[in-house]
Each structure stands twice: as C-alpha cells, then as structure tokens.
Scaffold this motif. Structure first.
Motif, PDB file in Angstrom:
ATOM      1  N   PRO A  89       0.810  -1.225   0.000  1.00 40.03           N
ATOM      2  CA  PRO A  89       0.000   0.000   0.000  1.00 40.03           C
ATOM      3  C   PRO A  89       0.844   1.277   0.000  1.00 40.03           C
ATOM      4  O   PRO A  89       0.353   2.340  -0.339  1.00 40.03           O
ATOM      5  CB  PRO A  89      -0.820  -0.105   1.286  1.00 40.03           C
ATOM      6  CG  PRO A  89      -0.121  -1.090   2.128  1.00 40.03           C
ATOM      7  CD  PRO A  89       0.582  -2.038   1.191  1.00 40.03           C
ATOM      8  N   LEU A  90       2.118   1.191   0.347  1.00 39.70           N
ATOM      9  CA  LEU A  90       2.942   2.410   0.274  1.00 39.70           C
ATOM     10  C   LEU A  90       3.400   2.662  -1.152  1.00 39.70           C
ATOM     11  O   LEU A  90       3.955   3.713  -1.456  1.00 39.70           O
ATOM     12  CB  LEU A  90       4.170   2.279   1.186  1.00 39.70           C
ATOM     13  CG  LEU A  90       3.918   2.289   2.694  1.00 39.70           C
ATOM     14  CD1 LEU A  90       5.240   2.367   3.444  1.00 39.70           C
ATOM     15  CD2 LEU A  90       2.994   3.417   3.114  1.00 39.70           C
TER      16      LEU A  90
ATOM     17  N   GLY B  16       2.420   0.610  -5.110  1.00 39.84           N
ATOM     18  CA  GLY B  16       1.337   0.526  -6.096  1.00 39.84           C
ATOM     19  C   GLY B  16      -0.013   0.218  -5.496  1.00 39.84           C
ATOM     20  O   GLY B  16      -1.046   0.433  -6.128  1.00 39.84           O
TER      21      GLY B  16
ATOM     22  N   ALA C 136      -1.557   1.731  -3.277  1.00 38.04           N
ATOM     23  CA  ALA C 136      -2.251   2.901  -2.714  1.00 38.04           C
ATOM     24  C   ALA C 136      -3.518   3.227  -3.497  1.00 38.04           C
ATOM     25  O   ALA C 136      -4.489   3.744  -2.928  1.00 38.04           O
ATOM     26  CB  ALA C 136      -1.312   4.108  -2.711  1.00 38.04           C
TER      27      ALA C 136
ATOM     28  N   VAL D 123      -2.250   9.904   4.579  1.00 41.85           N
ATOM     29  CA  VAL D 123      -3.383  10.005   3.658  1.00 41.85           C
ATOM     30  C   VAL D 123      -2.981   9.356   2.327  1.00 41.85           C
ATOM     31  O   VAL D 123      -2.045   9.812   1.652  1.00 41.85           O
ATOM     32  CB  VAL D 123      -3.785  11.470   3.421  1.00 41.85           C
ATOM     33  CG1 VAL D 123      -5.044  11.537   2.570  1.00 41.85           C
ATOM     34  CG2 VAL D 123      -3.998  12.194   4.753  1.00 41.85           C
TER      35      VAL D 123
ATOM     36  N   LYS E 239       5.383  20.581   4.225  1.00 44.76           N
ATOM     37  CA  LYS E 239       6.047  19.278   4.023  1.00 44.76           C
ATOM     38  C   LYS E 239       6.113  18.863   2.554  1.00 44.76           C
ATOM     39  O   LYS E 239       6.498  17.739   2.236  1.00 44.76           O
ATOM     40  CB  LYS E 239       5.314  18.201   4.831  1.00 44.76           C
ATOM     41  CG  LYS E 239       5.456  18.394   6.334  1.00 44.76           C
ATOM     42  CD  LYS E 239       4.964  17.203   7.083  1.00 44.76           C
ATOM     43  CE  LYS E 239       5.182  17.396   8.585  1.00 44.76           C
ATOM     44  NZ  LYS E 239       4.542  16.313   9.360  1.00 44.76           N
TER      45      LYS E 239
ATOM     46  N   PHE F 234      -1.594  -1.132 -12.605  1.00 40.31           N
ATOM     47  CA  PHE F 234      -0.290  -0.470 -12.412  1.00 40.31           C
ATOM     48  C   PHE F 234       0.826  -1.418 -12.896  1.00 40.31           C
ATOM     49  O   PHE F 234       1.735  -1.043 -13.629  1.00 40.31           O
ATOM     50  CB  PHE F 234      -0.107  -0.163 -10.912  1.00 40.31           C
ATOM     51  CG  PHE F 234       0.909   0.900 -10.598  1.00 40.31           C
ATOM     52  CD1 PHE F 234       0.713   1.785  -9.557  1.00 40.31           C
ATOM     53  CD2 PHE F 234       2.085   1.004 -11.310  1.00 40.31           C
ATOM     54  CE1 PHE F 234       1.657   2.758  -9.253  1.00 40.31           C
ATOM     55  CE2 PHE F 234       3.040   1.962 -11.014  1.00 40.31           C
ATOM     56  CZ  PHE F 234       2.816   2.842  -9.981  1.00 40.31           C
TER      57      PHE F 234
END
Ligand code: SDX
Length: 465
Positions: free
Chosen positions: A305-306, A308, A310, A341, A395, A423
């Motif tokens: 999830p960090l 592809g 996501a 997010v 940020k 992806f």
C-alpha cells in the motif's frame, strides 16, 4: 456532455501548460550529468538519495514535478503517443518507425492469447487469492525458453508432445528440454520470423520482454474474469493494447474515449525512476536470475500500500469519507491518529506529481459523463484542498499518481481490487527496460548495513542462560 478524443488531447496539453507555468524548465543538476564512478552521495534510511546506477531511460525531477521518458516529456507522450509506442521507446531507446510499430502491436496482440494450459492453472489458483499474488503466480508460470525463429516449428514437428489443442509444448520435450516452455502465441501458430525485433534489438531477452508486456496484461485480465466466475477472453483483432486489455478484463468492448483514457493511464504508469518495484526487479535480475522471476519480484514490491497498492486504498478512503462536506472532520481525525493520507506524498516529488496533473482533469471529465462518479470526485477534490493547504507548503505533500487513478478506473467498471494489477500491467515495460539496460553492464546489487550490535559475547549452553 459527449467528450471526444480531441477533448482528451486538449485536457492533457492544458495540464502541460499549467505545469510548465508553475515550475519552469531547468533540470536538477545533481541528477543529470555524466557519471564518473565511484560517486559521493548522501544516503538516508531506505537508500533515500542513493545513486544506484546511471540511466538513459527516464528522469524524474522531484523539485519541479517533471517526468521524462527517453528525453520525451510525459505530457507530450500522453497527448500524442500510445502505450505500445511508449513501451517500444522505453525498451529500444527511440520511437519506432511505422512498420516497426505495426509489427510490435501485432506481436503484443498475438501474445495476449492465454494458452488453455495456463488458463486452467490460473483459474484454479485465483479464486480467493489477492490479485497481485495471483499475477505474480501467473507471471512465474510464464517461463519461456528463448525462442529462435524455426525453434517453434521444430517444436511442432512432432518432437514436442502437444498438451492441448493450442499445441502448447509440454513442460519439457521428450528430449528433456532444459526449461519449461509455454508460448503465448496465437492459436494458429505462425512462425515468429515476421515479428522478429528490429536489427538493433536489445539482448536475447527481448522476446521475453515482449511476452511479459503482453502476457502480464493477459494474465491480469484472466484473473479479473476468473474472480467474477467468468471465462477468459481472447484479444480482438481491431483493438490496440489498451482497448484489448479493457475488453479482456471487463468483457465489454470499450468506447473510443475509454480506450484512449486507459492508454494514457498505461503511459503514465510505465516507468518512474528507481522506485521500489523497479529496483526489486533489477536486484533480482542482477544475480542473473530469470527475467520472469525478476518481474515477479517487481510485482511483489508493487503490491504494497505504500507503493502501487495505494490506488485501491484511495478509493476505499474516499468511500469512507463519503462526501466533500465530511472531509474536514475526517482529516482532523486522520491527523489525530497520525494516519498517512493515501494518494499523497512521494519520496522524490516535492511538487505536484505530473501524473496527477493529468489524471485529475481526466477524472473530472469522466465524472462529468457519469453521475455516479460526481460525489467521489468532489470528495477527492475537497480532500486535495484540505491536505495541500495543511501539508503542501510545510512538508511538500501533494497528490501522487495514485490519488485520481482509481476514480478513472471506476468509471470503466473495473473492480477496485484489480486497480494495482493495472499499475503492474503498465510498469512491466519500465521494469523490462531498466533490467535490460542494467544487464548491459551488470554488477550484482550488494549495499551494506552499519552494524550497531555488540561484540565479544560469550557463548553459554542453554541450561546456563
Ligand atoms: C508510488 O517511488 C516511486 O516513484 C513510486 C511511484 C512509482 O511510480 O513507482 O511514484 C508510485 O508508490 C506513489 C506513492 C503511493 N503511496 C501512497 O500514496 C501512500 C501514502 N504516501 C506515503 O506513505 C509516503 O508519502 C510515501 C511512502 C509515498 C513516501 O514516503 P517517504 O518519502 O518515506 O516520506 P516519509 O514517510 O518519510 O514522510 C515525510 C513526512 C512525514 O512527516 P514527519 O514525520 O516528518 O512529521 O511527510 C509526512 C510524514 O508523516 N507524510 C505524510 C504523507 N506522506 C508523507 N503525511 C500524511 N499523509 C501522507 N501521505
């Protein structure tokens, strides 16, 4: 409002105009130059800032939010090119001639035929599997001995025992062929001579790269169909890669607009520097492992999830929020819970991801055409405003490629759990191109770790501890 293909091109070029007005045109000198190894670089955890190799394939300007494939601006490729042409560019380093492009498109279409042997293997394993896990399995089953023109015919002249009507050579020929062999070739076997890659083709693996680009798309579509309890479909002769992928996945012939938008999505996801999944593929390939296993490693890394994964999380998150009005309250709670997010932030981009600059207005166009998308698109826009006003300046957190892509895929009727496989379908081109380039001057990847443990520990038998 009935949007046309010209509207899509206009939307992409307007996004380009906005991007160049906001960012200017100078590249980042520290990441574009000739290289004299060894080089000095400041490295953070997770190899942040480390320079792994030099490349001519793609450049990501994190400060400006630029993305370039082989010198071509991503906005131009999305406005004027196709995924097939862009894949050829990434793999071979130049845009193809008309003849080469025609042969390449026919080669890919021919190799999108899933052999019956593969279908039964895949549908058996796919039922409850995570689609990316099934895709990795399906890709590892696509092991392919390097086929030379003529070898295939040799295979058909009785030496190979065909396992079914697709006359797929058995795992190994009676003579004990070294590697299991499955051809992703059209049912009516035709010699591959007429689609031999161009004379200046890359190393021997080019055949495998073509198989993988076509095969991963076919396997992904087959998985999508199997999860709906439906039979796989074969590509249609008059559709391009994006159109056939959509058709084989959804079972419905896509509209010209859907085909064009999917084509642009695949171009946008094709390559992106030394991202985790590209690096994973290169690390495996650098040991001189099999290209199919190297691409399997890329698929594994991409599924997180960090990375592809996501795009699925974004759609789940937007559904959870429910409406634009609910965004401020949801975001306040997310901050309190220190939640990341999904679809925002990037290791390299400290500016708006150029891919999101294109996907956002395309999502808006699709929402304008489909009432059921209006709410989720409006929620996405409201969340973007909330997050960028809170984290953009301080940020440098902006939307990334995954923030709007799910809305686009939803408009095409694609189930959310298949988004990350899309992806992968696109990124196979970048993985193959980067692996091929690195193998030309291969050096097995072997970074180091700083040891912070103890020394001189004395061993004691278990009964004295
Ligand atoms: C892709 O590398 C590539 O090129 C990847 C990719 C490709 O094409 O291959 O572009 C595709 O993977 C896109 C990213 C998809 N992932 C997500 O959308 C998941 C959410 N994003 C984050 O997890 C994060 O932004 C990463 C993983 C993408 C990048 O993380 P970094 O570079 O390791 O940044 P970090 O975690 O060190 O965060 C730096 C600061 C932190 O705050 P402080 O601790 O300094 O106070 O920024 C904050 C983070 O909390 N931050 C976020 C945030 N991302 C970073 N805060 C809220 N929401 C976020 N999404």
């Amino acid at each position: 409002m009935g949007y046309t293909l010209d509207d899509v091109t206009r939307i992409v070029l307007e996004a380009k105009e906005r991007a160049h007005q906001e960012t200017g045109n100078e590249p980042e000198p520290e990441f574009t130059s000739t290289v004299e190894w060894p080089i000095e670089c400041t490295v953070g955890p997770g190899l942040e800032g480390a320079i792994a190799c030099e490349t001519k394939i793609g450049y990501v300007n994190g400060k400006k939010g630029w993305l370039i494939y082989r010198g071509y601006d991503i906005f131009d490729l999305c406005a004027y090119s196709t995924f097939e042409e862009t894949s050829f560019l990434l793999l071979h380093g130049r845009l193809p001639s008309e003849t080469e492009l025609d042969l390449f498109c026919r080669t890919l279409r021919r190799r999108m035929f899933i052999p019956k042997t593969q279908r039964s293997l895949l549908s058996f394993a796919v039922e409850e599997r995570n689609p990316m896990d099934a895709l990795r399995l399906g890709t590892n089953l696509m092991r392919q001995k390097q086929i030379r023109p003529g070898a295939l015919n040799a295979g058909i002249t009785g030496e190979t025992v065909a396992s079914d009507e697709d006359s797929i050579p058995m795992e190994t020929k009676p003579t004990g062929w070294k590697k299991p062999v499955y051809e992703f070739l059209e049912r009516l076997f035709r010699p591959v001579q007429d689609v031999e890659p161009s004379a200046d083709a890359m190393p021997d693996d080019v055949e495998s790269f073509y198989n993988l680009i076509a095969g991963v798309a076919a396997v992904s579509a087959t998985i999508g169909r199997a999860r709906q309890g439906r039979m796989p479909l074969e590509p249609l002769p008059d559709l391009g890669f994006a159109g056939n992928y959509l058709y084989m996945l959804t079972g419905r012939r896509p509209s010209p607009l859907e085909e064009r938008v999917m084509d642009i999505c695949l171009i946008l996801h094709a390559d992106h520097g030394m991202n985790a999944s590209t690096f994973a593929s290169m690390v495996v390939a650098s040991t001189l492992s099999d290209i199919y296993l190297a691409i399997g490693a890329g698929i594994s890394a991409l599924s997180g999830p960090l990375h592809g994964g996501a795009n699925v999380e974004v759609v789940n998150m937007l559904e959870e929020i429910g409406s634009p009005e609910a965004v401020p309250k949801w975001y306040k709670m997310a901050v309190a819970e220190k939640r990341k997010v999904m679809g925002f932030g990037h290791r390299v981009y400290k500016a708006y991801d150029p891919r999101a600059r294109i996907l956002a207005p395309l999502a808006e166009m699709l929402a304008d055409e489909s009432p059921e998308l209006v709410s989720i698109y409006a929620t996405a826009r409201a969340l973007e405003t909330e997050v960028v006003s809170a984290l953009g300046e301080e940020k440098k957190i902006f939307p990334n490629v995954d923030f709007y892509s799910g809305i686009v895929y939803r408009s095409m009727g694609i189930p959310a759990d298949m988004y990350t496989t899309i992806f992968a379908v696109a990124r196979v081109s970048g993985w193959c191109a980067r692996v091929a380039e690195y193998l030309e001057h291969n050096r097995i990847f072997r970074p180091r770790a700083i040891y912070t443990g103890t020394f001189d520990e004395q061993y004691k038998p278990a009964d004295e501890r």
